[in-house]
Design a protein around this motif. Sequence first.
Motif, PDB file in Angstrom:
ATOM      1  N   ASN A  57       0.841  -1.196   0.000  1.00 32.32           N
ATOM      2  CA  ASN A  57       0.000   0.000   0.000  1.00 32.32           C
ATOM      3  C   ASN A  57       0.876   1.246   0.000  1.00 32.32           C
ATOM      4  O   ASN A  57       2.085   1.176   0.255  1.00 32.32           O
ATOM      5  CB  ASN A  57      -0.907   0.010   1.235  1.00 32.32           C
ATOM      6  CG  ASN A  57      -2.027  -1.010   1.147  1.00 32.32           C
ATOM      7  OD1 ASN A  57      -3.022  -0.790   0.472  1.00 32.32           O
ATOM      8  ND2 ASN A  57      -1.854  -2.140   1.821  1.00 32.32           N
ATOM      9  N   ASN A  58       0.250   2.365  -0.268  1.00 30.79           N
ATOM     10  CA  ASN A  58       0.962   3.637  -0.267  1.00 30.79           C
ATOM     11  C   ASN A  58       1.071   4.158   1.163  1.00 30.79           C
ATOM     12  O   ASN A  58       0.574   5.236   1.491  1.00 30.79           O
ATOM     13  CB  ASN A  58       0.235   4.638  -1.173  1.00 30.79           C
ATOM     14  CG  ASN A  58       1.039   5.916  -1.380  1.00 30.79           C
ATOM     15  OD1 ASN A  58       2.270   5.903  -1.304  1.00 30.79           O
ATOM     16  ND2 ASN A  58       0.350   7.014  -1.637  1.00 30.79           N
ATOM     17  N   ASN A  59       1.730   3.371   2.029  1.00 29.28           N
ATOM     18  CA  ASN A  59       1.881   3.735   3.436  1.00 29.28           C
ATOM     19  C   ASN A  59       2.928   4.834   3.588  1.00 29.28           C
ATOM     20  O   ASN A  59       3.927   4.844   2.865  1.00 29.28           O
ATOM     21  CB  ASN A  59       2.342   2.524   4.254  1.00 29.28           C
ATOM     22  CG  ASN A  59       1.471   1.310   4.043  1.00 29.28           C
ATOM     23  OD1 ASN A  59       0.257   1.380   4.155  1.00 29.28           O
ATOM     24  ND2 ASN A  59       2.090   0.174   3.730  1.00 29.28           N
ATOM     25  N   ASP A  60       2.705   5.706   4.575  1.00 30.50           N
ATOM     26  CA  ASP A  60       3.752   6.678   4.872  1.00 30.50           C
ATOM     27  C   ASP A  60       4.394   6.406   6.227  1.00 30.50           C
ATOM     28  O   ASP A  60       5.241   7.176   6.680  1.00 30.50           O
ATOM     29  CB  ASP A  60       3.230   8.113   4.799  1.00 30.50           C
ATOM     30  CG  ASP A  60       2.207   8.451   5.886  1.00 30.50           C
ATOM     31  OD1 ASP A  60       1.945   7.595   6.763  1.00 30.50           O
ATOM     32  OD2 ASP A  60       1.669   9.579   5.858  1.00 30.50           O
ATOM     33  N   CYS A  61       4.000   5.292   6.881  1.00 27.78           N
ATOM     34  CA  CYS A  61       4.548   4.978   8.192  1.00 27.78           C
ATOM     35  C   CYS A  61       4.188   3.541   8.570  1.00 27.78           C
ATOM     36  O   CYS A  61       3.343   2.905   7.930  1.00 27.78           O
ATOM     37  CB  CYS A  61       4.003   5.940   9.246  1.00 27.78           C
ATOM     38  SG  CYS A  61       2.201   5.857   9.433  1.00 27.78           S
ATOM     39  N   VAL A  62       4.823   3.055   9.645  1.00 22.54           N
ATOM     40  CA  VAL A  62       4.598   1.683  10.090  1.00 22.54           C
ATOM     41  C   VAL A  62       3.194   1.493  10.653  1.00 22.54           C
ATOM     42  O   VAL A  62       2.625   0.386  10.577  1.00 22.54           O
ATOM     43  CB  VAL A  62       5.667   1.270  11.124  1.00 22.54           C
ATOM     44  CG1 VAL A  62       5.505   2.045  12.426  1.00 22.54           C
ATOM     45  CG2 VAL A  62       5.628  -0.226  11.397  1.00 22.54           C
ATOM     46  N   VAL A  63       2.606   2.545  11.210  1.00 22.77           N
ATOM     47  CA  VAL A  63       1.250   2.420  11.739  1.00 22.77           C
ATOM     48  C   VAL A  63       0.260   2.142  10.608  1.00 22.77           C
ATOM     49  O   VAL A  63      -0.608   1.267  10.723  1.00 22.77           O
ATOM     50  CB  VAL A  63       0.846   3.682  12.533  1.00 22.77           C
ATOM     51  CG1 VAL A  63      -0.649   3.676  12.856  1.00 22.77           C
ATOM     52  CG2 VAL A  63       1.663   3.765  13.821  1.00 22.77           C
ATOM     53  N   GLN A  64       0.397   2.850   9.513  1.00 24.04           N
ATOM     54  CA  GLN A  64      -0.471   2.580   8.364  1.00 24.04           C
ATOM     55  C   GLN A  64      -0.260   1.166   7.846  1.00 24.04           C
ATOM     56  O   GLN A  64      -1.225   0.453   7.535  1.00 24.04           O
ATOM     57  CB  GLN A  64      -0.210   3.582   7.244  1.00 24.04           C
ATOM     58  CG  GLN A  64      -0.826   4.940   7.457  1.00 24.04           C
ATOM     59  CD  GLN A  64      -0.740   5.816   6.219  1.00 24.04           C
ATOM     60  OE1 GLN A  64      -0.241   5.411   5.174  1.00 24.04           O
ATOM     61  NE2 GLN A  64      -1.224   7.032   6.338  1.00 24.04           N
ATOM     62  N   ALA A  65       1.001   0.748   7.751  1.00 24.61           N
ATOM     63  CA  ALA A  65       1.293  -0.593   7.255  1.00 24.61           C
ATOM     64  C   ALA A  65       0.694  -1.658   8.170  1.00 24.61           C
ATOM     65  O   ALA A  65       0.152  -2.673   7.705  1.00 24.61           O
ATOM     66  CB  ALA A  65       2.799  -0.787   7.124  1.00 24.61           C
ATOM     67  N   THR A  66       0.791  -1.430   9.485  1.00 30.17           N
ATOM     68  CA  THR A  66       0.234  -2.381  10.440  1.00 30.17           C
ATOM     69  C   THR A  66      -1.278  -2.453  10.320  1.00 30.17           C
ATOM     70  O   THR A  66      -1.864  -3.549  10.290  1.00 30.17           O
ATOM     71  CB  THR A  66       0.616  -1.990  11.872  1.00 30.17           C
ATOM     72  OG1 THR A  66       2.036  -1.963  11.999  1.00 30.17           O
ATOM     73  CG2 THR A  66       0.051  -2.979  12.883  1.00 30.17           C
ATOM     74  N   ASN A  67      -1.930  -1.319  10.239  1.00 30.66           N
ATOM     75  CA  ASN A  67      -3.388  -1.305  10.145  1.00 30.66           C
ATOM     76  C   ASN A  67      -3.884  -1.928   8.844  1.00 30.66           C
ATOM     77  O   ASN A  67      -4.916  -2.610   8.830  1.00 30.66           O
ATOM     78  CB  ASN A  67      -3.918   0.118  10.313  1.00 30.66           C
ATOM     79  CG  ASN A  67      -3.874   0.585  11.760  1.00 30.66           C
ATOM     80  OD1 ASN A  67      -3.819  -0.224  12.684  1.00 30.66           O
ATOM     81  ND2 ASN A  67      -3.885   1.886  11.972  1.00 30.66           N
ATOM     82  N   HIS A  68      -3.162  -1.725   7.761  1.00 28.23           N
ATOM     83  CA  HIS A  68      -3.526  -2.386   6.508  1.00 28.23           C
ATOM     84  C   HIS A  68      -3.359  -3.896   6.636  1.00 28.23           C
ATOM     85  O   HIS A  68      -4.189  -4.672   6.141  1.00 28.23           O
ATOM     86  CB  HIS A  68      -2.672  -1.854   5.356  1.00 28.23           C
ATOM     87  CG  HIS A  68      -3.159  -0.564   4.787  1.00 28.23           C
ATOM     88  ND1 HIS A  68      -2.338   0.524   4.573  1.00 28.23           N
ATOM     89  CD2 HIS A  68      -4.397  -0.166   4.386  1.00 28.23           C
ATOM     90  CE1 HIS A  68      -3.031   1.524   4.065  1.00 28.23           C
ATOM     91  NE2 HIS A  68      -4.284   1.135   3.943  1.00 28.23           N
ATOM     92  N   GLY A  69      -2.287  -4.316   7.309  1.00 27.19           N
ATOM     93  CA  GLY A  69      -2.071  -5.742   7.514  1.00 27.19           C
ATOM     94  C   GLY A  69      -3.164  -6.365   8.363  1.00 27.19           C
ATOM     95  O   GLY A  69      -3.662  -7.460   8.062  1.00 27.19           O
TER      96      GLY A  69
END
Length: 210
Positions: A57-69
Motif C-alpha cells: 500500500n501507499n503507506n507513509d509509516c509503520v502504523v499505516q502498514a500495520t493497520n492495513h495488515g
Amino acid sequence: MLISLIHPSRGRPEKAYVTASKWIRESGGVAIEHIFSLDQSDPTREEYKAIDKMIVNNNDCVVQATNHGAAASTGDLLVYLSDDFDCFPNWGEQLKHLAEYVHKGEYMIKVNDGLQDFRAEVLTVPIMSRPLYNKLGYFFYPEYKSMWVDVDLYHVCNRMGVIKPHRELLFQHNHYCNGKSAKDDTYRRSDGFWNQGKEVYNRRLRRGFQ
C-alpha cells in the motif's frame, strides 16, 4: 484456531524473511497466517519473498502498514510482528491454550519483551483478540506514525480493563538500543517520528483517549 502475524516491514527483506520463517517454524504446529505489509515507496520491496500473504500500500509509516495488515487478516488472534522480535519454541501452542481455555472475548495479552521492565505502561508486542480488534476498529491508533503508539495502546486497553499480563511469555525485542541489532535507516525513520507521536499522545491523554 488461526493466529495472524501482522508483519509490517521496510528496507529489510532478508531480515524480515528470516524472522517470519522462524516464527512460523517455532509455532508448534498451530495454524498461522503471515501477512507482510509493505510500502509502495520501499526501494527494496521487490526483494521481499512472500511466505503466505503479501500486501503493498501507499503507506507513509509503520502504523499505516500495520493497520492495513490487520485489515487483511482473518485470524482469531492478531500478533504484531516486527523484524527484530524473537520467539520461543511452541509459542503458538501457548497462545492457543490461553485463547481457548483462559481468556475469552475482548482481550490484549501483555508479554515480556526482555528489554523493558514488565511493569512499563507499554505494549511492545501486542497480541490482540479478534473481538477486541473489531471493537477498536484499528490495531494501532491511526493518527500516529510510529513512536508512542504502543504506549497509547496500553492506556486504551488498560482503561477498558482488557489487558491480560503474562510475564512468563518472553518474546525478545532485539533492538539496536540493547546492542542486538544494527541501527539502520528503518530505525532512524521510526525514531524521527518521536515528537509527532508525543504530540498525539499528550492530546489524547488530555481527552482520556477518546
